[in-house]
Design a protein around this motif. Structure first.
Motif, short mmCIF file in Angstrom:
data_model
loop_
_atom_site.label_atom_id
_atom_site.label_comp_id
_atom_site.label_asym_id
_atom_site.label_seq_id
_atom_site.Cartn_x
_atom_site.Cartn_y
_atom_site.Cartn_z
N PHE A 66 0.84 -1.19 0.00
CA PHE A 66 0.00 0.00 0.00
C PHE A 66 0.88 1.25 0.00
N THR A 67 0.37 2.30 -0.64
CA THR A 67 1.07 3.58 -0.66
C THR A 67 0.08 4.70 -0.37
N ILE A 68 0.41 5.51 0.63
CA ILE A 68 -0.41 6.67 0.96
C ILE A 68 0.24 7.91 0.33
N SER A 69 -0.60 8.80 -0.16
CA SER A 69 -0.09 10.04 -0.74
C SER A 69 -1.12 11.14 -0.51
N ARG A 70 -0.68 12.37 -0.60
CA ARG A 70 -1.60 13.48 -0.43
C ARG A 70 -1.37 14.52 -1.52
#
Length: 120
Positions: A66-70
């Motif tokens: 998983f990869t979180i980004s904003r």
């Protein structure tokens, strides 16, 4: 701040989904944005978080998948989920806060959740 998640659905094991969390206001100054999940009969768990500076942390269960980004310009936080497993099936919630203590962020804004179902 109001948070609205989208992007959940049904996917086969090994597949991918991207969740989005749209905020009603600017997230530029929000210190911490996170994704939680809660599977039936299990406790809610923090799986990913990202600071205003872009530093991300992940639970061991999703690290490497998983990869979180904003995107501050779009007031949106994303969770890219790859190599999904049946055990990833859960409601996924977006959260935000400007506060933390020695244990980490103290999330006080929550979305309504979006369901991710991974079939075998």
């Amino acid at each position: 701040v109001q948070l609205v998640e989208s992007g959940g659905g049904l996917v086969q094991a090994g597949g991918s989904l991207r969740l989005s969390c749209a905020a009603s206001g600017s997230i530029f100054s929000i210190n911490f944005m996170g994704w939680y999940r809660q599977a039936p009969g299990k406790q809610r768990e923090l799986i990913a978080s990202i600071t205003s500076g872009g530093r991300a942390n992940y639970a061991d269960s999703v690290k490497g998948r998983f990869t979180i980004s904003r995107d501050n310009a779009r007031n949106t936080v994303y969770l890219q989920m790859n190599s999904l497993k049946v055990e990833d099936t859960a409601f996924y919630y977006c959260a935000a806060t400007n506060y933390s203590d020695y244990d980490g962020p103290l999330y006080n804004y929550w979305g309504q959740g979006t369901l991710v179902t991974v079939s075998s």
